[in-house]
Scaffold this active site. Structure first.
Site, PDB file in Angstrom:
ATOM      1  N   TYR A 298      33.716  49.571  50.007  1.00  0.00           N
ATOM      2  CA  TYR A 298      35.502  48.697  49.273  1.00  0.00           C
ATOM      3  C   TYR A 298      37.288  49.072  49.708  1.00  0.00           C
ATOM      4  O   TYR A 298      37.294  48.042  49.465  1.00  0.00           O
ATOM      5  CB  TYR A 298      34.797  50.109  47.727  1.00  0.00           C
ATOM      6  CG  TYR A 298      36.125  49.436  47.358  1.00  0.00           C
ATOM      7  CD1 TYR A 298      36.636  48.197  46.260  1.00  0.00           C
ATOM      8  CD2 TYR A 298      37.078  50.480  46.460  1.00  0.00           C
ATOM      9  CE1 TYR A 298      37.712  48.185  44.798  1.00  0.00           C
ATOM     10  CE2 TYR A 298      38.097  50.738  45.553  1.00  0.00           C
ATOM     11  CZ  TYR A 298      38.036  49.220  45.078  1.00  0.00           C
ATOM     12  OH  TYR A 298      38.883  49.146  44.224  1.00  0.00           O
TER      13      TYR A 298
ATOM     14  N   LYS B 237      39.527  46.084  50.105  1.00  0.00           N
ATOM     15  CA  LYS B 237      40.895  46.166  49.140  1.00  0.00           C
ATOM     16  C   LYS B 237      42.094  46.531  50.824  1.00  0.00           C
ATOM     17  O   LYS B 237      42.843  46.166  50.512  1.00  0.00           O
ATOM     18  CB  LYS B 237      41.203  47.451  48.230  1.00  0.00           C
ATOM     19  CG  LYS B 237      40.261  47.350  47.411  1.00  0.00           C
ATOM     20  CD  LYS B 237      40.050  45.772  46.342  1.00  0.00           C
ATOM     21  CE  LYS B 237      42.094  45.729  45.569  1.00  0.00           C
ATOM     22  NZ  LYS B 237      42.355  44.991  44.774  1.00  0.00           N
TER      23      LYS B 237
ATOM     24  N   THR C 164      44.480  50.219  45.024  1.00  0.00           N
ATOM     25  CA  THR C 164      44.500  51.088  45.038  1.00  0.00           C
ATOM     26  C   THR C 164      44.901  52.200  46.081  1.00  0.00           C
ATOM     27  O   THR C 164      45.621  51.398  47.197  1.00  0.00           O
ATOM     28  CB  THR C 164      43.016  50.836  44.613  1.00  0.00           C
ATOM     29  OG1 THR C 164      42.412  52.174  45.069  1.00  0.00           O
ATOM     30  CG2 THR C 164      42.225  50.239  46.394  1.00  0.00           C
ATOM     31  N   ASP C 165      44.836  53.599  45.454  1.00  0.00           N
ATOM     32  CA  ASP C 165      45.048  54.601  46.807  1.00  0.00           C
ATOM     33  C   ASP C 165      44.299  54.027  48.017  1.00  0.00           C
ATOM     34  O   ASP C 165      43.906  55.178  48.621  1.00  0.00           O
ATOM     35  CB  ASP C 165      45.465  55.180  45.787  1.00  0.00           C
ATOM     36  CG  ASP C 165      44.330  55.934  44.893  1.00  0.00           C
ATOM     37  OD1 ASP C 165      43.290  55.063  45.299  1.00  0.00           O
ATOM     38  OD2 ASP C 165      44.522  57.032  44.311  1.00  0.00           O
ATOM     39  N   GLU C 166      42.734  54.198  47.408  1.00  0.00           N
ATOM     40  CA  GLU C 166      42.026  54.240  48.608  1.00  0.00           C
ATOM     41  C   GLU C 166      42.384  53.944  49.645  1.00  0.00           C
ATOM     42  O   GLU C 166      41.588  54.295  50.678  1.00  0.00           O
ATOM     43  CB  GLU C 166      40.471  53.949  48.003  1.00  0.00           C
ATOM     44  CG  GLU C 166      40.460  54.455  46.728  1.00  0.00           C
ATOM     45  CD  GLU C 166      38.664  54.286  45.943  1.00  0.00           C
ATOM     46  OE1 GLU C 166      38.061  54.204  46.648  1.00  0.00           O
ATOM     47  OE2 GLU C 166      38.746  54.316  44.608  1.00  0.00           O
TER      48      GLU C 166
HETATM   49  P1  NAD Z   1      36.505  45.638  36.890  1.00  0.00           P
HETATM   50  O1  NAD Z   1      35.164  45.659  38.300  1.00  0.00           O
HETATM   51  O2  NAD Z   1      35.427  46.299  35.789  1.00  0.00           O
HETATM   52  O3  NAD Z   1      36.922  44.428  37.086  1.00  0.00           O
HETATM   53  C1  NAD Z   1      37.202  42.419  38.127  1.00  0.00           C
HETATM   54  C2  NAD Z   1      36.248  41.270  37.487  1.00  0.00           C
HETATM   55  O4  NAD Z   1      37.002  40.719  38.288  1.00  0.00           O
HETATM   56  C3  NAD Z   1      34.941  41.251  36.646  1.00  0.00           C
HETATM   57  O5  NAD Z   1      35.960  40.559  35.280  1.00  0.00           O
HETATM   58  C4  NAD Z   1      35.116  40.252  37.311  1.00  0.00           C
HETATM   59  O6  NAD Z   1      33.659  39.389  36.725  1.00  0.00           O
HETATM   60  C5  NAD Z   1      35.649  39.132  37.808  1.00  0.00           C
HETATM   61  N1  NAD Z   1      35.432  39.141  39.556  1.00  0.00           N
HETATM   62  C6  NAD Z   1      34.212  39.289  40.045  1.00  0.00           C
HETATM   63  N2  NAD Z   1      34.526  38.537  41.690  1.00  0.00           N
HETATM   64  C7  NAD Z   1      35.199  37.504  40.724  1.00  0.00           C
HETATM   65  C8  NAD Z   1      35.613  36.216  41.350  1.00  0.00           C
HETATM   66  N3  NAD Z   1      34.971  35.888  42.729  1.00  0.00           N
HETATM   67  N4  NAD Z   1      36.644  35.481  40.696  1.00  0.00           N
HETATM   68  C9  NAD Z   1      36.282  35.235  39.779  1.00  0.00           C
HETATM   69  N5  NAD Z   1      36.573  36.668  38.616  1.00  0.00           N
HETATM   70  C10 NAD Z   1      35.370  37.735  39.342  1.00  0.00           C
HETATM   71  O7  NAD Z   1      37.105  46.108  37.688  1.00  0.00           O
HETATM   72  P2  NAD Z   1      38.603  46.748  37.515  1.00  0.00           P
HETATM   73  O8  NAD Z   1      38.360  47.948  37.363  1.00  0.00           O
HETATM   74  O9  NAD Z   1      39.248  46.519  36.167  1.00  0.00           O
HETATM   75  O10 NAD Z   1      40.074  46.885  38.115  1.00  0.00           O
HETATM   76  C11 NAD Z   1      40.615  45.859  38.241  1.00  0.00           C
HETATM   77  C12 NAD Z   1      41.474  45.799  39.904  1.00  0.00           C
HETATM   78  O11 NAD Z   1      42.091  46.978  39.977  1.00  0.00           O
HETATM   79  C13 NAD Z   1      40.930  45.336  40.778  1.00  0.00           C
HETATM   80  O12 NAD Z   1      41.396  44.818  42.379  1.00  0.00           O
HETATM   81  C14 NAD Z   1      40.546  47.343  42.285  1.00  0.00           C
HETATM   82  O13 NAD Z   1      40.737  47.320  43.291  1.00  0.00           O
HETATM   83  C15 NAD Z   1      42.433  47.727  41.186  1.00  0.00           C
HETATM   84  N6  NAD Z   1      42.077  49.045  40.774  1.00  0.00           N
HETATM   85  C16 NAD Z   1      41.467  49.778  40.024  1.00  0.00           C
HETATM   86  C17 NAD Z   1      40.788  50.824  39.383  1.00  0.00           C
HETATM   87  C18 NAD Z   1      40.548  51.547  38.476  1.00  0.00           C
HETATM   88  O14 NAD Z   1      40.041  52.687  38.998  1.00  0.00           O
HETATM   89  N7  NAD Z   1      39.114  50.611  37.749  1.00  0.00           N
HETATM   90  C19 NAD Z   1      42.227  51.835  40.085  1.00  0.00           C
HETATM   91  C20 NAD Z   1      42.982  51.064  41.250  1.00  0.00           C
HETATM   92  C21 NAD Z   1      43.014  49.760  41.304  1.00  0.00           C
HETATM   93  P1  TYD Z   2      34.313  56.484  40.747  1.00  0.00           P
HETATM   94  O1  TYD Z   2      34.415  56.974  39.335  1.00  0.00           O
HETATM   95  O2  TYD Z   2      32.564  55.542  41.076  1.00  0.00           O
HETATM   96  O3  TYD Z   2      35.455  56.245  41.378  1.00  0.00           O
HETATM   97  P2  TYD Z   2      36.025  56.112  42.913  1.00  0.00           P
HETATM   98  O4  TYD Z   2      35.157  56.625  43.400  1.00  0.00           O
HETATM   99  O5  TYD Z   2      37.170  54.917  43.030  1.00  0.00           O
HETATM  100  O6  TYD Z   2      37.324  57.091  42.579  1.00  0.00           O
HETATM  101  O7  TYD Z   2      34.191  58.480  41.056  1.00  0.00           O
HETATM  102  C1  TYD Z   2      35.434  58.965  41.198  1.00  0.00           C
HETATM  103  C2  TYD Z   2      34.497  60.607  41.834  1.00  0.00           C
HETATM  104  O8  TYD Z   2      33.517  61.224  40.757  1.00  0.00           O
HETATM  105  C3  TYD Z   2      34.423  60.121  43.139  1.00  0.00           C
HETATM  106  O9  TYD Z   2      34.638  61.443  43.695  1.00  0.00           O
HETATM  107  C4  TYD Z   2      32.870  60.125  42.869  1.00  0.00           C
HETATM  108  C5  TYD Z   2      32.371  61.083  41.645  1.00  0.00           C
HETATM  109  N1  TYD Z   2      30.930  60.669  41.063  1.00  0.00           N
HETATM  110  C6  TYD Z   2      30.286  61.706  40.902  1.00  0.00           C
HETATM  111  O10 TYD Z   2      31.025  62.847  40.873  1.00  0.00           O
HETATM  112  N2  TYD Z   2      29.672  61.130  39.705  1.00  0.00           N
HETATM  113  C7  TYD Z   2      28.728  59.709  39.601  1.00  0.00           C
HETATM  114  O11 TYD Z   2      27.567  58.945  38.999  1.00  0.00           O
HETATM  115  C8  TYD Z   2      30.214  59.283  39.909  1.00  0.00           C
HETATM  116  C9  TYD Z   2      29.846  57.662  39.432  1.00  0.00           C
HETATM  117  C10 TYD Z   2      31.515  59.418  40.666  1.00  0.00           C
END
Ligand code: NAD
Ligand code: TYD
Length: 358
Positions: free
Chosen positions: A164, A168, A138-140
């Site tokens: 989080y 990561k 992630t960018d975070e």
């Molecule tokens: P998500 O929370 O929707 O899905 C995570 C999945 O991992 C779920 O299916 C869960 O059951 C599985 N999981 C969790 N713990 C586990 C374990 N111990 N063993 C096996 N499986 C396990 O997450 P996402 O949004 O699909 O993100 C996927 C990846 O991409 C993550 O690594 C996250 O850090 C990264 N990422 C997400 C975003 C975003 O905006 N969602 C952006 C950048 C990077």
């Molecule tokens: P989120 O979707 O949780 O992603 P991330 O924290 O990983 O960027 O949140 C996106 C942005 O929206 C973040 O600045 C927090 C804000 N946010 C709200 O303002 N209200 C909400 O209920 C949630 C879940 C997020």
């Protein structure tokens, strides 16, 4: 044993399930997929219903911390690559309870790296040369920007601020070390905020859509001016494929949508889309539902990604504009009420009560 396969972890989650669906739809050069997921609250096999009986797809329920299970899956399926999505992914949950984040994101990635190293060491010839371990991050991990700071590049120093992002960052460092020390052929991608079908409605965009449809308050943290860069999930999946097939071993690649928006802009655009699509909802304009609530502790102000490297080296750029992506996303949630009903029962209601007192 499937001859050519890749191992996906966390494939029942939001991005992982989109990745698997896209991979199999695109033909994937004949590669099969093995999906290891332990189905936490965020994992949902309904996301993969369309391909559940596809002979190229195998599901293995299991925890990535469990080294014996990982070793068995690797031995049985002999994948040519691992694409590692599995993680605890929600910042607010990491603030309430960081334990699972350390367990899965740090210890789980460590287990996977150890078993991958043992597996890769035994490979020979082309199979060894071509193996890849792709870590999805992630960018975070880069921390927070001010309004005037330049966007994050791959050489920006890590400065994670939430449990989080710290977990990561730790996993990214382990991946880096396994390449540097053991020569494991790793790749790391750091991506900005994704949105699209199958995203669990704890995250801003699906939460806003669902609350707006239900006539419930739309919670906006702080002043609503925090900035995120948003990318349509399909574009992220295509970027991962580009890195997997053409990325340079040991490198990291930033992925983003070139689409920075404040949270208020995001919420407003969803509300106006719904005003057109759902003019007869109980509260219209839907923006009347916006409610400013207490800020997230340690809330990062701004993220932005410089995607010059992946563009120049791999020719990848996002194909979806935010306008088309958000419209498709809202339409998807409107068309999938059974999926929504499935994920908003039980533990979801408990989470909403804990986080928002809603
Ligand atoms: P998500 O929370 O929707 O899905 C995570 C999945 O991992 C779920 O299916 C869960 O059951 C599985 N999981 C969790 N713990 C586990 C374990 N111990 N063993 C096996 N499986 C396990 O997450 P996402 O949004 O699909 O993100 C996927 C990846 O991409 C993550 O690594 C996250 O850090 C990264 N990422 C997400 C975003 C975003 O905006 N969602 C952006 C950048 C990077
Ligand atoms: P989120 O979707 O949780 O992603 P991330 O924290 O990983 O960027 O949140 C996106 C942005 O929206 C973040 O600045 C927090 C804000 N946010 C709200 O303002 N209200 C909400 O209920 C949630 C879940 C997020």
């Amino acid at each position: 044993m499937l001859r050519n396969s890749i191992l996906v972890t966390g494939g029942a989650g939001f991005i992982g399930s989109n990745f698997i669906l896209n991979w199999l739809r695109a033909g994937s050069g004949g590669d099969a997929i093995v999906n290891v997921d332990n189905l936490t609250y965020a994992g949902n096999l309904e996301n993969l219903e369309k391909i559940s009986s596809d002979p190229r797809y195998t599901f293995a329920k299991g925890d990535i911390v469990d080294r014996r299970l990982i070793a068995e899956v690797l031995a049985q399926h002999a994948p040519r690559a691992i694409v590692h999505f599995a993680a605890e992914s929600h910042v607010d949950r990491s603030i309430h309870g960081p334990d699972d984040f350390i367990r899965t994101n740090v210890n789980g990635t460590f287990s996977l790296l150890e078993e991958s190293r043992a597996y890769w060491n035994e490979l020979e010839g082309e199979k060894k040369r071509d193996f890849r371990f792709l870590h999805v991050s992630t960018d975070e991990v880069y921390g927070s920007l001010t309004a005037d700071d330049p966007a994050f590049t791959e050489t920006t120093a890590y400065a994670p601020n939430s449990p989080y992002s710290a977990s990561k960052a730790a996993s990214d460092h382990l991946v880096r070390a396994y390449h540097h020390t053991y020569g494991l052929p790793t790749l790391t991608t750091n991506c900005s905020n994704n949105y699209g079908p199958f995203q669990f409605p704890e995250k801003l965009i699906p939460l806003t859509i669902l609350n707006a449809l239900a006539g419930k308050p739309i919670p906006v943290y702080g002043d609503g001016k925090n900035v995120r860069d948003w990318l349509y999930v399909e574009d992220h999946c295509e970027a991962i494929c580009a890195v997997l097939h053409h990325g340079r071993i040991g490198e990291t690649y930033n992925i983003g949508g070139m689409n920075e928006k404040t949270n208020l802009e995001i919420v407003d655009s969803i509300c106006s889309a719904l005003d057109t699509m759902r003019p007869n909802d109980s509260v219209v304009p839907h923006s009347h539902l916006i409610k400013f609530v207490a800020d997230r502790p340690g809330h990062d102000r701004r993220y932005a990604m410089d995607i010059g490297k992946i563009k120049a080296e791999l020719g990848w750029t996002p194909r979806h504009s935010f306008e088309t992506g958000i419209r498709e996303t809202v339409e998807w949630y409107l068309a999938n009420s059974a999926w929504i009903a499935g994920v908003t029962s039980g533990s979801y209601r408990q989470w909403m009560a804990k986080q928002y007192s809603l």
